[in-house]
Design a protein around this motif. Sequence first.
Motif, PDB file in Angstrom:
ATOM      1  N   ARG A  77       0.853  -1.100   0.006  1.00 37.59           N
ATOM      2  CA  ARG A  77      -0.118   0.051   0.039  1.00 37.59           C
ATOM      3  C   ARG A  77       0.668   1.003   0.125  1.00 37.59           C
ATOM      4  O   ARG A  77       0.447   2.375  -0.730  1.00 37.59           O
ATOM      5  CB  ARG A  77      -0.875  -0.013   1.256  1.00 37.59           C
ATOM      6  CG  ARG A  77      -1.789   1.182   1.235  1.00 37.59           C
ATOM      7  CD  ARG A  77      -2.862   1.078   2.482  1.00 37.59           C
ATOM      8  NE  ARG A  77      -2.056   1.096   3.646  1.00 37.59           N
ATOM      9  CZ  ARG A  77      -2.423   0.835   4.789  1.00 37.59           C
ATOM     10  NH1 ARG A  77      -3.784   0.305   5.022  1.00 37.59           N
ATOM     11  NH2 ARG A  77      -1.721   0.701   5.968  1.00 37.59           N
ATOM     12  N   ALA A  78       1.781   1.177   0.787  1.00 37.68           N
ATOM     13  CA  ALA A  78       2.795   2.262   0.621  1.00 37.68           C
ATOM     14  C   ALA A  78       3.601   2.638  -0.778  1.00 37.68           C
ATOM     15  O   ALA A  78       3.716   3.650  -1.005  1.00 37.68           O
ATOM     16  CB  ALA A  78       3.833   2.116   1.857  1.00 37.68           C
ATOM     17  N   THR A  79       3.586   1.550  -1.279  1.00 40.04           N
ATOM     18  CA  THR A  79       4.464   1.919  -2.749  1.00 40.04           C
ATOM     19  C   THR A  79       3.374   2.180  -3.751  1.00 40.04           C
ATOM     20  O   THR A  79       3.659   2.441  -4.832  1.00 40.04           O
ATOM     21  CB  THR A  79       5.274   0.705  -3.100  1.00 40.04           C
ATOM     22  OG1 THR A  79       4.107  -0.557  -3.184  1.00 40.04           O
ATOM     23  CG2 THR A  79       5.989   0.162  -2.152  1.00 40.04           C
ATOM     24  N   GLY A  80       1.892   2.182  -3.394  1.00 39.43           N
ATOM     25  CA  GLY A  80       0.916   2.260  -4.354  1.00 39.43           C
ATOM     26  C   GLY A  80       0.310   1.243  -5.423  1.00 39.43           C
ATOM     27  O   GLY A  80      -0.058   1.430  -6.352  1.00 39.43           O
ATOM     28  N   VAL A  81       0.689  -0.045  -4.991  1.00 38.98           N
ATOM     29  CA  VAL A  81       0.430  -1.111  -5.785  1.00 38.98           C
ATOM     30  C   VAL A  81      -0.342  -1.986  -5.030  1.00 38.98           C
ATOM     31  O   VAL A  81      -0.266  -2.389  -3.986  1.00 38.98           O
ATOM     32  CB  VAL A  81       2.067  -1.936  -6.070  1.00 38.98           C
ATOM     33  CG1 VAL A  81       1.754  -3.262  -6.853  1.00 38.98           C
ATOM     34  CG2 VAL A  81       3.034  -1.026  -6.726  1.00 38.98           C
ATOM     35  N   ILE A  99      10.524   4.246  -4.466  1.00 35.75           N
ATOM     36  CA  ILE A  99      11.891   3.465  -4.929  1.00 35.75           C
ATOM     37  C   ILE A  99      11.461   2.040  -5.259  1.00 35.75           C
ATOM     38  O   ILE A  99      11.880   1.420  -6.349  1.00 35.75           O
ATOM     39  CB  ILE A  99      12.918   3.772  -4.073  1.00 35.75           C
ATOM     40  CG1 ILE A  99      13.373   5.177  -3.935  1.00 35.75           C
ATOM     41  CG2 ILE A  99      14.184   2.904  -4.562  1.00 35.75           C
ATOM     42  CD1 ILE A  99      14.378   5.632  -3.255  1.00 35.75           C
ATOM     43  N   LEU A 100      10.579   1.446  -4.350  1.00 35.00           N
ATOM     44  CA  LEU A 100      10.389   0.060  -4.598  1.00 35.00           C
ATOM     45  C   LEU A 100       9.203  -0.446  -5.615  1.00 35.00           C
ATOM     46  O   LEU A 100       8.834  -1.718  -5.707  1.00 35.00           O
ATOM     47  CB  LEU A 100      10.103  -0.554  -3.184  1.00 35.00           C
ATOM     48  CG  LEU A 100      11.274  -0.478  -2.281  1.00 35.00           C
ATOM     49  CD1 LEU A 100      11.029  -1.189  -1.049  1.00 35.00           C
ATOM     50  CD2 LEU A 100      12.577  -1.158  -2.993  1.00 35.00           C
ATOM     51  N   ARG A 101       8.378   0.744  -6.177  1.00 41.40           N
ATOM     52  CA  ARG A 101       7.413   0.522  -6.788  1.00 41.40           C
ATOM     53  C   ARG A 101       7.677  -0.263  -8.165  1.00 41.40           C
ATOM     54  O   ARG A 101       6.735  -1.237  -8.348  1.00 41.40           O
ATOM     55  CB  ARG A 101       6.758   1.784  -7.321  1.00 41.40           C
ATOM     56  CG  ARG A 101       5.470   1.802  -8.033  1.00 41.40           C
ATOM     57  CD  ARG A 101       4.614   3.161  -8.352  1.00 41.40           C
ATOM     58  NE  ARG A 101       4.384   3.736  -7.113  1.00 41.40           N
ATOM     59  CZ  ARG A 101       4.707   5.008  -6.597  1.00 41.40           C
ATOM     60  NH1 ARG A 101       5.411   5.570  -7.427  1.00 41.40           N
ATOM     61  NH2 ARG A 101       4.332   5.246  -5.677  1.00 41.40           N
ATOM     62  N   ALA A 154       7.626  -3.920  -6.953  1.00 40.13           N
ATOM     63  CA  ALA A 154       6.065  -4.348  -6.751  1.00 40.13           C
ATOM     64  C   ALA A 154       5.426  -4.763  -7.928  1.00 40.13           C
ATOM     65  O   ALA A 154       4.583  -5.765  -7.838  1.00 40.13           O
ATOM     66  CB  ALA A 154       5.580  -3.339  -5.800  1.00 40.13           C
ATOM     67  N   LYS A 155       5.555  -3.890  -8.806  1.00 40.74           N
ATOM     68  CA  LYS A 155       4.635  -3.929 -10.048  1.00 40.74           C
ATOM     69  C   LYS A 155       5.221  -5.097 -10.765  1.00 40.74           C
ATOM     70  O   LYS A 155       4.428  -6.123 -11.212  1.00 40.74           O
ATOM     71  CB  LYS A 155       4.849  -2.759 -10.858  1.00 40.74           C
ATOM     72  CG  LYS A 155       4.054  -1.518 -10.558  1.00 40.74           C
ATOM     73  CD  LYS A 155       4.266  -0.203 -11.566  1.00 40.74           C
ATOM     74  CE  LYS A 155       3.503   0.805 -11.003  1.00 40.74           C
ATOM     75  NZ  LYS A 155       3.534   1.919 -11.859  1.00 40.74           N
ATOM     76  N   LEU A 156       6.490  -5.689 -10.635  1.00 39.60           N
ATOM     77  CA  LEU A 156       7.088  -6.848 -11.302  1.00 39.60           C
ATOM     78  C   LEU A 156       6.449  -8.003 -10.493  1.00 39.60           C
ATOM     79  O   LEU A 156       5.919  -8.949 -11.380  1.00 39.60           O
ATOM     80  CB  LEU A 156       8.451  -6.729 -11.150  1.00 39.60           C
ATOM     81  CG  LEU A 156       9.029  -8.088 -12.074  1.00 39.60           C
ATOM     82  CD1 LEU A 156       9.069  -7.932 -13.330  1.00 39.60           C
ATOM     83  CD2 LEU A 156      10.669  -7.788 -11.609  1.00 39.60           C
ATOM     84  N   LEU A 157       6.296  -7.858  -9.220  1.00 36.92           N
ATOM     85  CA  LEU A 157       5.744  -9.132  -8.521  1.00 36.92           C
ATOM     86  C   LEU A 157       4.173  -9.003  -8.703  1.00 36.92           C
ATOM     87  O   LEU A 157       3.946 -10.291  -8.628  1.00 36.92           O
ATOM     88  CB  LEU A 157       6.027  -8.704  -6.932  1.00 36.92           C
ATOM     89  CG  LEU A 157       7.524  -8.683  -6.506  1.00 36.92           C
ATOM     90  CD1 LEU A 157       7.720  -8.450  -4.996  1.00 36.92           C
ATOM     91  CD2 LEU A 157       7.952  -9.948  -6.699  1.00 36.92           C
ATOM     92  N   SER A 158       3.561  -8.016  -9.148  1.00 35.79           N
ATOM     93  CA  SER A 158       1.946  -8.064  -9.330  1.00 35.79           C
ATOM     94  C   SER A 158       1.822  -8.533 -10.596  1.00 35.79           C
ATOM     95  O   SER A 158       0.621  -8.934 -11.288  1.00 35.79           O
ATOM     96  CB  SER A 158       1.500  -6.973  -8.952  1.00 35.79           C
ATOM     97  OG  SER A 158       1.570  -6.351  -7.715  1.00 35.79           O
ATOM     98  N   ASN A 159       2.922  -8.535 -11.678  1.00 34.51           N
ATOM     99  CA  ASN A 159       2.528  -8.895 -12.963  1.00 34.51           C
ATOM    100  C   ASN A 159       1.950 -10.106 -13.147  1.00 34.51           C
ATOM    101  O   ASN A 159       2.580 -11.258 -12.699  1.00 34.51           O
ATOM    102  CB  ASN A 159       3.831  -8.683 -13.881  1.00 34.51           C
ATOM    103  CG  ASN A 159       3.628  -8.843 -15.229  1.00 34.51           C
ATOM    104  OD1 ASN A 159       2.515  -9.023 -15.730  1.00 34.51           O
ATOM    105  ND2 ASN A 159       4.934  -8.904 -16.072  1.00 34.51           N
TER     106      ASN A 159
END
Length: 119
Positions: A30-34, A95-97, A100-105
Amino acid sequence: MAAFLFSFALELVLFVAFALLALTQFQHRRATGVPELRSHRRKAQIRGGAVVLLVLTLVIAVGNEGGGFGFLLWVGLVSFAACNVAFVLGWWPGILRPLAKLLSNQNSFFERTENQVSK
């Protein structure tokens, strides 16, 4: 100089491992916005990969520096990496977004393999 680069490389891998562990938790995503990972299996795969990275760095450190100093180096770098991830999540979670997006792919390696096996 070689010792510094070796320690820096281990620190980078440990940072990624702790970032992976952190990004399996809802509040950090949630902090990364993903959005949250929906699959418990996917979370378990990510955590397993992080554990493999942690063990791999321990084996590399002990293999390169010897049993005594290698373990001591690894423990120090683990502490430093965990503090760095906490600092990044507290101050600049964006910075970690990308990670996080890669993990959600949905088209990630693990998901494609799972779909191909079930066909």
